[in-house]
Design an enzyme around this catalytic site. Structure first.
Site, short mmCIF file in Angstrom:
data_model
loop_
_atom_site.label_atom_id
_atom_site.label_comp_id
_atom_site.label_asym_id
_atom_site.label_seq_id
_atom_site.Cartn_x
_atom_site.Cartn_y
_atom_site.Cartn_z
N TRP A 104 0.86 -1.03 0.25
CA TRP A 104 -0.43 0.03 0.41
C TRP A 104 0.97 1.51 -0.13
O TRP A 104 0.54 2.29 -0.71
CB TRP A 104 -0.82 0.48 1.05
CG TRP A 104 -1.63 -1.02 1.11
CD1 TRP A 104 -2.30 -2.04 2.20
CD2 TRP A 104 -2.41 -1.67 0.12
NE1 TRP A 104 -2.86 -3.35 1.50
CE2 TRP A 104 -2.83 -3.11 -0.16
CE3 TRP A 104 -2.94 -1.53 -1.43
CZ2 TRP A 104 -4.41 -3.41 -0.46
CZ3 TRP A 104 -4.16 -1.44 -1.72
CH2 TRP A 104 -3.89 -3.39 -1.46
N ASP A 173 -1.66 6.38 6.03
CA ASP A 173 -2.88 5.55 5.67
C ASP A 173 -3.11 4.91 6.54
O ASP A 173 -2.75 3.76 6.91
CB ASP A 173 -2.94 5.00 4.34
CG ASP A 173 -3.78 3.59 4.24
OD1 ASP A 173 -4.19 3.95 4.79
OD2 ASP A 173 -3.22 3.73 2.88
N LYS A 197 -12.74 -1.83 6.55
CA LYS A 197 -11.98 -2.82 8.03
C LYS A 197 -12.76 -2.05 8.90
O LYS A 197 -13.09 -3.31 9.87
CB LYS A 197 -10.43 -2.64 8.01
CG LYS A 197 -10.32 -2.69 6.16
CD LYS A 197 -8.56 -2.23 5.84
CE LYS A 197 -8.12 -2.24 4.43
NZ LYS A 197 -8.32 -3.56 4.14
C1 LIG Z 1 -3.87 -0.47 4.35
C2 LIG Z 1 -4.13 -0.43 3.33
N1 LIG Z 1 -4.33 0.99 2.35
C3 LIG Z 1 -4.75 1.42 1.57
C4 LIG Z 1 -6.07 -0.40 0.64
C5 LIG Z 1 -6.67 0.39 -0.51
O1 LIG Z 1 -7.54 0.64 0.28
P1 LIG Z 1 -8.82 0.80 -1.07
O2 LIG Z 1 -9.53 -0.46 -1.41
O3 LIG Z 1 -10.07 1.84 -0.11
O4 LIG Z 1 -8.94 1.76 -1.95
C6 LIG Z 1 -5.71 -1.13 1.78
C7 LIG Z 1 -6.66 -1.80 1.55
O5 LIG Z 1 -7.01 -3.06 1.97
C8 LIG Z 1 -5.16 -0.68 2.79
O6 LIG Z 1 -5.49 -2.43 3.05
#
Ligand SMILES: Cc1ncc(COP(=O)(O)O)c(C=O)c1O
Length: 362
Positions: A104, A173, A197
């Site tokens: 991520w 994030d 989540k």
């Molecule tokens: C830490 C983290 N950041 C970003 C994301 C991406 O999220 P989204 O699917 O809402 O774009 C995730 C998805 O699992 C994640 O675990």
């Protein structure tokens, strides 16, 4: 007739607290005497206005933040924030800094690079397959911001303490550990979290932005990509994700009123993780994959002796009512996501199953 609910260890979309689901069910056909479902009422109605304002008030109360922060709901998930952050918060002549702790963070870095920003990756744990959180890094005090990922959902690592960046605003994030523990929001310029989540269904990210960051938003970017579009209109410049915001508010109410706040939430989360890691550590059969001092309290990643056994484990667990234990497709292995709504009982049942499986197959 309702079937049996399983213990849900999915990584996201993930478990929601049962009382929240029951409340939704109970008022689904007639929201507070409106004669409509919440999915049918206007976002300009008093019913919805009360919901979004309550969600914002609860967020501020839980995080202990005041009017120097704005709470926004933005569609496009956490992934759109990878793009919006550099687009809105970078400053001419200043680098944007990132710590790379996995998939991520890597994606967040890529979005800043695509925009031609001066990206400095000041630390990375890629040398050891992102199995740890880096502790050595130098922060340029001239940086526009420092971005990091507080919890790495795929590799199962988590910042136990956040980086200290002095005057440089932190941008985080927090998708997979938001509202799982209290923290000091003071050093943060912006926090974002995909809802799916710890706080609700998929379909929106919550963004918490400090007022001074709003002054950086450039005029010449598209309207829907500007943080000010959302802060000026209480996230209702256009039709917001109403059902998501409604559910987030109920989850926040559950954290406040049933759990008793983030200190209690964190205590429960610590207890669950300690129990599960404790079991894994004494077993010669299961092996944790994250460095011990970097372990996530939210996503517990582990391996069995081989992949055949791992597949058998995931399948057998589901038969016993324990779902979502397969690791992320990019890394394999097993992962138990134990977010807020996955209770102590669920973790105890998981450990009982793991013991029985080890006896049978070990
Ligand atoms: C830490 C983290 N950041 C970003 C994301 C991406 O999220 P989204 O699917 O809402 O774009 C995730 C998805 O699992 C994640 O675990």
């Amino acid at each position: 007739m309702m079937g049996k609910r399983i213990h849900n260890f999915n990584a996201g979309p993930a478990a929601l607290p049962l009382p929240v689901l029951e409340e939704i069910q109970q008022e689904f056909l007639d929201y507070k005497g409106s004669g409509m479902s919440i999915t049918e009422v206007s976002h300009r109605s008093k019913w919805f206005d009360d919901i979004i304002n309550e969600a914002i008030t609860r967020t501020k109360r839980l995080l202990n933040i005041g009017d120097d922060f704005q709470v926004l709901f933005i569609q496009g998930g956490a992934s759109l924030q990878f793009c919006m952050v550099p687009m809105n918060l970078s400053l001419t002549g200043k680098p944007v800094e990132y710590v790379n702790t996995g998939t991520w963070s890597t994606k967040a870095i890529k979005e800043a690079q695509i925009q031609g920003k001066n990206v400095q990756v000041i630390a990375s744990s890629e040398d050891k397959y992102f199995s740890y959180i880096p502790t050595a890094y130098d922060i340029d005090e001239n940086a526009a911001y420092l971005h990091f990922t507080s919890n790495n959902t795929i590799k199962g690592t988590q910042w136990a303490e956040f980086p200290e960046a002095g005057k440089v605003p932190l941008v985080c994030d927090m998708s997979s550990d938001f509202m799982s523990r209290p923290f000091d929001a003071g050093p943060f310029g912006l926090i974002y979290a995909g809802a799916q989540k710890n706080i609700g269904p998929a379909g929106a990210a919550m963004v918490i932005i400090r007022n001074d960051m709003l002054e950086r938003v450039p005029q010449d970017i598209p309207t829907m990509l500007k943080y000010t579009t959302f802060s000026d209109k209480n996230s209702m410049f256009n039709t917001p994700p109403c059902f998501i915001i409604y559910t987030v508010n109920l989850v926040l109410k559950w954290i406040e009123e049933t759990i008793g706040g983030l200190e209690n939430m964190a205590e429960i989360n610590r207890e669950k993780a300690k129990f599960l890691y404790g079991f894994i550590d004494q077993s010669g059969f299961y092996r944790g994959t994250a460095a011990e001092d970097s372990r996530s309290l939210m996503n517990v990643t582990f391996r069995l002796p081989d992949e055949v056994l791992e597949a058998k484990f995931v399948e057998a667990a589901l038969k016993e009512g324990l779902g979502g234990l397969k690791g992320h497709r990019s890394v394999g292995g097993c992962r138990a996501s134990i977010y807020n709504a996955t209770g102590v009982e669920a973790v105890k049942e998981l450990v009982n199953f793991m013991k029985a499986f080890e006896m049978r197959e070990g």
